[in-house]
Motif scaffolding. Structure first.
Motif, PDB file in Angstrom:
ATOM      1  N   GLY A 133     -61.825  27.457 -24.171  1.00 39.51           N
ATOM      2  CA  GLY A 133     -60.820  27.943 -23.243  1.00 39.51           C
ATOM      3  C   GLY A 133     -60.658  27.034 -22.052  1.00 39.51           C
ATOM      4  N   TRP A 134     -59.965  27.576 -21.088  1.00 40.74           N
ATOM      5  CA  TRP A 134     -59.720  26.852 -19.857  1.00 40.74           C
ATOM      6  C   TRP A 134     -59.920  27.845 -18.728  1.00 40.74           C
ATOM      7  N   SER A 135     -60.024  27.315 -17.518  1.00 45.88           N
ATOM      8  CA  SER A 135     -60.256  28.196 -16.392  1.00 45.88           C
ATOM      9  C   SER A 135     -59.526  27.719 -15.157  1.00 45.88           C
ATOM     10  N   ARG A 136     -59.143  28.684 -14.383  1.00 45.96           N
ATOM     11  CA  ARG A 136     -58.552  28.434 -13.069  1.00 45.96           C
ATOM     12  C   ARG A 136     -59.615  28.629 -11.993  1.00 45.96           C
ATOM     13  N   ARG A 137     -60.884  28.691 -12.430  1.00 49.34           N
ATOM     14  CA  ARG A 137     -62.019  28.870 -11.514  1.00 49.34           C
ATOM     15  C   ARG A 137     -62.808  27.566 -11.374  1.00 49.34           C
ATOM     16  N   ALA A 138     -63.610  27.448 -10.341  1.00 53.39           N
ATOM     17  CA  ALA A 138     -64.270  26.194  -9.983  1.00 53.39           C
ATOM     18  C   ALA A 138     -65.402  25.769 -10.921  1.00 53.39           C
ATOM     19  N   THR A 139     -66.043  26.687 -11.612  1.00 58.58           N
ATOM     20  CA  THR A 139     -67.158  26.322 -12.488  1.00 58.58           C
ATOM     21  C   THR A 139     -66.700  25.294 -13.516  1.00 58.58           C
ATOM     22  N   LEU A 140     -67.456  24.201 -13.649  1.00 59.62           N
ATOM     23  CA  LEU A 140     -67.101  23.141 -14.587  1.00 59.62           C
ATOM     24  C   LEU A 140     -67.691  23.383 -15.972  1.00 59.62           C
ATOM     25  N   PHE A 141     -68.912  23.929 -16.031  1.00 58.15           N
ATOM     26  CA  PHE A 141     -69.537  24.195 -17.316  1.00 58.15           C
ATOM     27  C   PHE A 141     -70.616  25.258 -17.138  1.00 58.15           C
ATOM     28  N   GLY A 142     -71.056  25.814 -18.244  1.00 56.96           N
ATOM     29  CA  GLY A 142     -72.163  26.764 -18.231  1.00 56.96           C
ATOM     30  C   GLY A 142     -71.752  28.133 -18.723  1.00 56.96           C
ATOM     31  N   GLY A 143     -72.760  28.888 -19.125  1.00 58.20           N
ATOM     32  CA  GLY A 143     -72.550  30.244 -19.613  1.00 58.20           C
ATOM     33  C   GLY A 143     -72.902  31.282 -18.567  1.00 58.20           C
ATOM     34  N   ASP A 144     -72.838  32.540 -18.969  1.00 58.00           N
ATOM     35  CA  ASP A 144     -73.138  33.649 -18.063  1.00 58.00           C
ATOM     36  C   ASP A 144     -74.512  33.497 -17.410  1.00 58.00           C
ATOM     37  N   HIS A 145     -75.455  32.935 -18.127  1.00 58.75           N
ATOM     38  CA  HIS A 145     -76.830  32.809 -17.666  1.00 58.75           C
ATOM     39  C   HIS A 145     -77.093  31.550 -16.847  1.00 58.75           C
ATOM     40  N   SER A 146     -76.131  30.660 -16.748  1.00 59.39           N
ATOM     41  CA  SER A 146     -76.329  29.370 -16.077  1.00 59.39           C
ATOM     42  C   SER A 146     -76.313  29.523 -14.564  1.00 59.39           C
ATOM     43  N   THR A 147     -77.081  28.662 -13.905  1.00 63.06           N
ATOM     44  CA  THR A 147     -77.091  28.653 -12.441  1.00 63.06           C
ATOM     45  C   THR A 147     -75.930  27.809 -11.930  1.00 63.06           C
ATOM     46  N   GLY A 148     -75.579  27.995 -10.661  1.00 63.64           N
ATOM     47  CA  GLY A 148     -74.572  27.155 -10.019  1.00 63.64           C
ATOM     48  C   GLY A 148     -73.132  27.485 -10.360  1.00 63.64           C
ATOM     49  N   ARG A 149     -72.881  28.671 -10.864  1.00 62.96           N
ATOM     50  CA  ARG A 149     -71.509  29.054 -11.198  1.00 62.96           C
ATOM     51  C   ARG A 149     -70.730  29.357  -9.919  1.00 62.96           C
ATOM     52  N   ASP A 150     -69.415  29.103  -9.970  1.00 62.30           N
ATOM     53  CA  ASP A 150     -68.565  29.313  -8.804  1.00 62.30           C
ATOM     54  C   ASP A 150     -67.242  29.914  -9.281  1.00 62.30           C
ATOM     55  N   ALA A 151     -67.022  31.186  -8.979  1.00 59.87           N
ATOM     56  CA  ALA A 151     -65.823  31.891  -9.439  1.00 59.87           C
ATOM     57  C   ALA A 151     -64.611  31.684  -8.532  1.00 59.87           C
ATOM     58  N   ALA A 152     -64.710  30.810  -7.535  1.00 60.84           N
ATOM     59  CA  ALA A 152     -63.580  30.554  -6.640  1.00 60.84           C
ATOM     60  C   ALA A 152     -62.382  30.057  -7.444  1.00 60.84           C
ATOM     61  N   LEU A 153     -61.205  30.540  -7.071  1.00 62.57           N
ATOM     62  CA  LEU A 153     -59.984  30.123  -7.758  1.00 62.57           C
ATOM     63  C   LEU A 153     -59.571  28.728  -7.296  1.00 62.57           C
ATOM     64  N   LEU A 154     -59.106  27.934  -8.245  1.00 65.63           N
ATOM     65  CA  LEU A 154     -58.645  26.578  -7.985  1.00 65.63           C
ATOM     66  C   LEU A 154     -57.185  26.590  -7.536  1.00 65.63           C
ATOM     67  N   ASP A 155     -56.793  25.574  -6.808  1.00 64.99           N
ATOM     68  CA  ASP A 155     -55.414  25.395  -6.376  1.00 64.99           C
ATOM     69  C   ASP A 155     -54.747  24.406  -7.329  1.00 64.99           C
TER      70      ASP A 155
END
Length: 182
Positions: free
Chosen positions: A70-92
């Motif tokens: 898939g693709w995302s409009r959120r800042a996280t570049l990679f990783g799953g639900d269990h990964s550290t360093g996730r960022d749900a901020a919306l991208l511009d």
């Protein structure tokens, strides 16, 4: 072979996890040491936010799950639900690149166009929301596909894992054709 593409739904999650585990466990073996393959499970896997956001696709081959991504409009570049360093901020879309995320092909369905189909759908959807670029963090196994689809290397890096093993990844990007200006 009859590939069909659809959006993933929450009911797909158990089967998606199984596909991802098979993909990680088998397709990375020619590129990584056994320790690095095992460590890859710490940083890769299902990101259920993509399903909730309606940006995650499933490809079926004559009814069998062949791949997902898939693709995302959120800042996280990679990783799953269990990964550290996730960022749900919306991208511009005017400033940031959409993220291509969590691309997996079942080992029984490689080299059938599954990855290309998903990438095309991701790029079209991101362009439709005004993004003019996409970026991803690819595995060494996925890099040839991404290059063949027009992605270019931005940087190589390693992702640390809880096992003390660094997993090599390549950040890649691509300008999107047909992006809609907002």
């Amino acid at each position: 072979m009859s590939l069909t593409l659809r959006l993933a739904v929450p009911e797909d999650l158990p089967e998606l996890r199984t596909l991802m585990n098979a993909s990680i466990g088998e397709l990375l073996r020619p590129f990584l040491t056994p320790d690095a393959v095992a460590a890859s499970f710490d940083i890769m896997g299902l990101d259920s936010q993509l399903v909730a956001d309606g940006t995650y696709f499933v490809v079926e081959d004559d009814g069998a799950l062949a791949g997902c991504g898939g693709w995302s409009r959120r800042a996280t570049l990679f990783g799953g639900d269990h990964s550290t360093g996730r960022d749900a901020a919306l991208l511009d879309p005017a400033r940031d690149a959409a993220r291509v995320r969590a691309m997996y092909t079942h080992p029984d369905h490689v080299r059938k166009g599954v990855g290309r189909l998903i990438l095309e759908a991701c790029e079209a959807a991101a362009a439709g929301e005004g993004f003019i670029r996409c970026e991803l963090a690819g595995t060494l196994a996925g890099e040839p596909l991404y290059r063949a689809c027009g992605y270019r290397e931005i940087e190589r890096f390693t992702a640390p894992t809880s096992r003390g093993v660094e997993v090599p990844l390549v950040r890649m990007g691509k300008a999107l054709a047909g992006a809609v200006s907002r």
